[in-house]
Design a protein around this motif. Structure first.
Motif, PDB file in Angstrom:
ATOM      1  N   SER A   1       0.845  -1.185   0.000  1.00 17.60           N
ATOM      2  CA  SER A   1       0.000   0.000   0.000  1.00 17.60           C
ATOM      3  C   SER A   1       0.884   1.240   0.000  1.00 17.60           C
ATOM      4  CB  SER A   1      -0.907   0.000   1.235  1.00 17.60           C
ATOM      5  OG  SER A   1      -1.376   1.295   1.530  1.00 17.60           O
ATOM      6  N   PRO A   2       0.555   2.261  -0.797  1.00 23.02           N
ATOM      7  CA  PRO A   2       1.324   3.509  -0.758  1.00 23.02           C
ATOM      8  C   PRO A   2       1.321   4.161   0.626  1.00 23.02           C
ATOM      9  CG  PRO A   2      -0.107   3.455  -2.686  1.00 23.02           C
ATOM     10  CD  PRO A   2      -0.502   2.291  -1.834  1.00 23.02           C
TER      11      PRO A   2
ATOM     12  N   SER B   1       4.834   9.809  -7.494  1.00 27.86           N
ATOM     13  CA  SER B   1       4.104   9.512  -8.732  1.00 27.86           C
ATOM     14  C   SER B   1       2.901   8.593  -8.499  1.00 27.86           C
ATOM     15  CB  SER B   1       5.049   8.861  -9.748  1.00 27.86           C
ATOM     16  OG  SER B   1       5.569   7.645  -9.235  1.00 27.86           O
ATOM     17  N   GLU B   2       2.699   8.188  -7.247  1.00 27.83           N
ATOM     18  CA  GLU B   2       1.580   7.291  -6.937  1.00 27.83           C
ATOM     19  C   GLU B   2       0.253   8.042  -7.072  1.00 27.83           C
ATOM     20  OE1 GLU B   2       1.125   4.191  -6.187  1.00 27.83           O
ATOM     21  OE2 GLU B   2       3.154   3.407  -5.861  1.00 27.83           O
ATOM     22  N   ARG B   3      -0.586   7.578  -7.998  1.00 28.83           N
ATOM     23  CA  ARG B   3      -1.863   8.255  -8.218  1.00 28.83           C
ATOM     24  C   ARG B   3      -2.771   8.141  -6.992  1.00 28.83           C
ATOM     25  NH1 ARG B   3      -4.436   6.972 -13.973  1.00 28.83           N
ATOM     26  NH2 ARG B   3      -5.709   8.734 -13.277  1.00 28.83           N
ATOM     27  N   ALA B   4      -2.622   7.055  -6.245  1.00 25.84           N
ATOM     28  CA  ALA B   4      -3.475   6.854  -5.072  1.00 25.84           C
ATOM     29  C   ALA B   4      -3.227   7.904  -3.999  1.00 25.84           C
ATOM     30  CB  ALA B   4      -3.243   5.459  -4.489  1.00 25.84           C
ATOM     31  N   LEU B   5      -2.078   8.576  -4.055  1.00 26.57           N
ATOM     32  CA  LEU B   5      -1.741   9.577  -3.036  1.00 26.57           C
ATOM     33  C   LEU B   5      -1.855  11.004  -3.557  1.00 26.57           C
ATOM     34  CD1 LEU B   5       1.416   7.925  -1.372  1.00 26.57           C
ATOM     35  CD2 LEU B   5      -0.945   7.873  -0.570  1.00 26.57           C
ATOM     36  N   GLU B   6      -2.432  11.181  -4.741  1.00 29.93           N
ATOM     37  CA  GLU B   6      -2.480  12.514  -5.349  1.00 29.93           C
ATOM     38  C   GLU B   6      -3.155  13.543  -4.454  1.00 29.93           C
ATOM     39  OE1 GLU B   6      -4.248  12.284  -9.180  1.00 29.93           O
ATOM     40  OE2 GLU B   6      -2.447  11.507 -10.169  1.00 29.93           O
ATOM     41  N   GLY B   7      -4.258  13.169  -3.826  1.00 31.63           N
ATOM     42  CA  GLY B   7      -4.974  14.116  -2.974  1.00 31.63           C
ATOM     43  C   GLY B   7      -4.799  13.852  -1.500  1.00 31.63           C
ATOM     44  N   TYR B   8      -3.763  13.095  -1.145  1.00 30.22           N
ATOM     45  CA  TYR B   8      -3.542  12.679   0.249  1.00 30.22           C
ATOM     46  C   TYR B   8      -2.662  13.705   0.952  1.00 30.22           C
ATOM     47  CZ  TYR B   8      -2.741   9.330   4.081  1.00 30.22           C
ATOM     48  OH  TYR B   8      -2.691   8.694   5.300  1.00 30.22           O
TER      49      TYR B   8
ATOM     50  N   ALA C   1      10.130  23.080   2.159  1.00 27.63           N
ATOM     51  CA  ALA C   1       9.265  22.562   3.216  1.00 27.63           C
ATOM     52  C   ALA C   1       8.001  23.391   3.331  1.00 27.63           C
ATOM     53  CB  ALA C   1      10.012  22.548   4.546  1.00 27.63           C
ATOM     54  N   ARG C   2       8.139  24.726   3.233  1.00 28.39           N
ATOM     55  CA  ARG C   2       6.960  25.602   3.321  1.00 28.39           C
ATOM     56  C   ARG C   2       5.965  25.288   2.197  1.00 28.39           C
ATOM     57  NH1 ARG C   2      11.080  29.580   4.083  1.00 28.39           N
ATOM     58  NH2 ARG C   2      11.338  30.089   6.288  1.00 28.39           N
ATOM     59  N   GLN C   3       6.485  25.061   0.998  1.00 26.56           N
ATOM     60  CA  GLN C   3       5.599  24.746  -0.125  1.00 26.56           C
ATOM     61  C   GLN C   3       4.824  23.443   0.127  1.00 26.56           C
ATOM     62  OE1 GLN C   3       7.995  24.645  -3.684  1.00 26.56           O
ATOM     63  NE2 GLN C   3       8.674  26.781  -3.461  1.00 26.56           N
ATOM     64  N   GLU C   4       5.509  22.482   0.717  1.00 25.54           N
ATOM     65  CA  GLU C   4       4.849  21.194   0.987  1.00 25.54           C
ATOM     66  C   GLU C   4       3.754  21.343   2.041  1.00 25.54           C
ATOM     67  OE1 GLU C   4       5.124  18.498  -0.671  1.00 25.54           O
ATOM     68  OE2 GLU C   4       6.858  19.004  -1.892  1.00 25.54           O
ATOM     69  N   PHE C   5       4.028  22.116   3.113  1.00 28.27           N
ATOM     70  CA  PHE C   5       3.007  22.296   4.150  1.00 28.27           C
ATOM     71  C   PHE C   5       1.823  23.116   3.627  1.00 28.27           C
ATOM     72  CE2 PHE C   5       6.512  21.413   7.264  1.00 28.27           C
ATOM     73  CZ  PHE C   5       5.941  20.265   7.781  1.00 28.27           C
ATOM     74  N   GLU C   6       2.110  24.056   2.704  1.00 30.86           N
ATOM     75  CA  GLU C   6       1.023  24.818   2.092  1.00 30.86           C
ATOM     76  C   GLU C   6       0.138  23.887   1.256  1.00 30.86           C
ATOM     77  OE1 GLU C   6       0.384  28.952  -0.455  1.00 30.86           O
ATOM     78  OE2 GLU C   6       2.369  28.014  -0.386  1.00 30.86           O
ATOM     79  N   ARG C   7       0.765  22.975   0.535  1.00 29.55           N
ATOM     80  CA  ARG C   7      -0.002  22.007  -0.258  1.00 29.55           C
ATOM     81  C   ARG C   7      -0.812  21.088   0.654  1.00 29.55           C
ATOM     82  NH1 ARG C   7      -1.135  19.329  -4.667  1.00 29.55           N
ATOM     83  NH2 ARG C   7      -0.981  17.062  -4.773  1.00 29.55           N
ATOM     84  N   ALA C   8      -0.198  20.633   1.747  1.00 29.16           N
ATOM     85  CA  ALA C   8      -0.914  19.755   2.687  1.00 29.16           C
ATOM     86  C   ALA C   8      -2.146  20.459   3.245  1.00 29.16           C
ATOM     87  CB  ALA C   8       0.018  19.330   3.819  1.00 29.16           C
ATOM     88  N   ALA C   9      -2.001  21.732   3.594  1.00 27.57           N
ATOM     89  CA  ALA C   9      -3.120  22.504   4.150  1.00 27.57           C
ATOM     90  C   ALA C   9      -4.245  22.643   3.132  1.00 27.57           C
ATOM     91  CB  ALA C   9      -2.645  23.874   4.605  1.00 27.57           C
ATOM     92  N   SER C  10      -3.889  22.729   1.855  1.00 30.85           N
ATOM     93  CA  SER C  10      -4.918  22.893   0.811  1.00 30.85           C
ATOM     94  C   SER C  10      -5.658  21.587   0.531  1.00 30.85           C
ATOM     95  CB  SER C  10      -4.270  23.394  -0.487  1.00 30.85           C
ATOM     96  OG  SER C  10      -3.478  22.381  -1.095  1.00 30.85           O
ATOM     97  N   LEU C  11      -5.066  20.465   0.886  1.00 33.04           N
ATOM     98  CA  LEU C  11      -5.661  19.166   0.563  1.00 33.04           C
ATOM     99  C   LEU C  11      -6.578  18.622   1.659  1.00 33.04           C
ATOM    100  CD1 LEU C  11      -2.643  17.309  -1.111  1.00 33.04           C
ATOM    101  CD2 LEU C  11      -4.709  18.165  -2.225  1.00 33.04           C
ATOM    102  N   THR C  12      -6.287  18.946   2.924  1.00 30.92           N
ATOM    103  CA  THR C  12      -7.088  18.363   4.002  1.00 30.92           C
ATOM    104  C   THR C  12      -8.457  19.029   4.099  1.00 30.92           C
ATOM    105  OG1 THR C  12      -7.149  17.816   6.361  1.00 30.92           O
ATOM    106  CG2 THR C  12      -6.183  19.933   5.767  1.00 30.92           C
TER     107      THR C  12
END
Length: 417
Positions: free
Chosen positions: A336-337, A365-372, A392-403
């Motif tokens: 599992s991814p 590249s795992e499609r199952a995790l695209e919106g995770y 790191a800031r860019q990643e946390f900004e993306r995480a905040a937009s997805l949850t």
């Protein structure tokens, strides 16, 4: 005390009895009428009678047998009224190995080993012919005694949506003629995995809510634990049943430490482990020992990982290398991814953030995790440890937009700043 106080007390008592006994009641009736939806209706008929009579006569000393007797008589009356009554009697006669089916036989059937009936109800409610959402809703309704409103609020969907899922589930079971029985031995493993999946889905939604303003919904965790413990008692020799119970007990032990005074999330590494529930940990470790003596499967491995945290007095004392190794085994038997993402965290803790980042980057590249949301969150954490702060800031900004969970979004934004 006002005149309404005794009435309210009686109503609360009835609600408590229903929550505890409804599954047993429905299970006993379903084996006789061979229809889960009809069995629930008969059980609710008995509840209505209780709501009418108990405020006047008082709650019986033994309310569960009272409800069972009332529902039993209604089931017998129903069978007698049906045009197919004779055929039903023949079927019951064959089931009960008697020459002539009559009322005493129906009584005996309803009083048969309740463990068998509960198992049949669990396997019916979690039948793979139903969608995952329908299985969850029907399980909480039939085995948890939750109302459609309670289920809707727990999963943040509308009450009509939940009601439709339950109605469709009952219709599907009837139209597909799903028998109210234990699966055959050759089908047991596949069907049991469906049951365990439903229970763990309920637990996880309570442990880390996917949406809404609360990070946790403890009532759902408690319901999943209750169902797991029932199943554990009914199937004591199934390793994965014991493994799932062990996993839920240990994870539930952390709940008092998972939120701060205002309900804000507190991550595992920052939790005050003195607030962990040692009783639940003890129960979980005992269940894990039973599970490991019977065999090793995905839930047992996850419980073993949870046990590594439970046994450590602090995050620094945690055996991260063992956790990484256990995730490696888990990834082998249950790929599992998400498992790989969790392994990345353990690898990063055990062998350094650069090694953990290698595992994470292989998952991008795992499609199952695209919106995770947790993929960028884990990557952001590892990048921060490596000093790559802008990334790191860019990643946390993306995480905040997805949850879709407000508490989790606040946590990611806090990490970003």
């Amino acid at each position: 005390m006002t005149a309404t106080d005794p009435l309210r007390a009686t109503q609360r008592a009835i609600e408590a009895v229903w929550r505890i006994e409804s599954a047993r009641l429905i299970a006993g009736l379903a084996r006789i009428v061979h229809d889960v939806g009809l069995a629930e209706e008969l059980a609710q008929d008995a509840l209505v009678v209780a709501l009418e009579q108990w405020p006047k006569t008082g709650v019986p000393e033994n309310p569960a047998p009272w409800l069972m007797a009332t529902a039993k008589h209604r089931a017998i009356d129903l069978l007698r009224r049906r045009s197919t009554y004779e055929r039903k009697l023949e079927e019951l006669g064959r089931e009960l190995s008697v020459q002539q089916a009559a009322e005493p036989d129906l009584d005996a059937a309803l009083d048969d080993h309740i463990g068998d009936d509960l198992l049949r109800l669990i396997f019916t409610a979690c039948h793979p012919v139903l969608t995952t959402e329908a299985r969850v809703a029907l399980t909480l309704r039939l085995l948890g005694g939750l109302t459609t409103d309670e289920i809707a609020r727990a999963f943040l969907v509308s009450e009509p949506t939940v009601a439709q899922r339950i109605v469709r589930a009952k219709r599907t079971l009837a139209s597909k003629r799903v028998p109210f029985e234990m699966p055959a031995p050759e089908e047991l493993a596949g069907r049991l995995s469906s049951v365990l999946e439903v229970i763990y889905l309920i637990f996880n939604e309570g442990y880390s809510a996917t949406a809404g303003d609360d990070w946790m919904r403890p009532a759902l965790c408690e319901e999943a634990l209750r169902l797991g413990r029932i199943l554990s008692g009914l199937m004591p020799d199934e390793a994965e049943v014991q493994g799932l119970v062990a996993l839920m007990e240990i994870q539930a032990s952390r709940m008092p430490a998972r939120t701060g005074p205002s309900g804000e999330p507190i991550l595992l590494l920052d939790q005050d482990r003195r607030r962990w529930d040692r009783l639940l940990i003890g129960r979980g470790l005992q269940a894990l020992e039973r599970a490991e003596s019977l065999g090793v499967g995905p839930y047992t491995l996850q419980a073993a990982i949870a046990a590594c945290h439970a046994r450590a007095l602090s995050s620094e004392d945690t055996d991260w290398a063992r956790i990484a190794a256990l995730y490696q085994v888990l990834a082998h038997i249950s790929p599992s991814p998400v498992v790989e993402l969790n392994r990345a965290v353990a690898v990063g803790m055990a062998f350094g953030p650069a090694k953990g980042l290698e595992v994470v980057d292989a998952l991008r590249s795992e499609r199952a995790l695209e919106g995770y949301a947790h993929l960028p969150a884990v990557r952001g954490d590892l990048l921060a440890k490596l000093g790559r702060l802008d990334e790191a800031r860019q990643e946390f900004e993306r995480a905040a937009s997805l949850t879709r969970n407000e508490r989790e979004r606040s946590l990611f934004l806090e990490r970003l700043t």
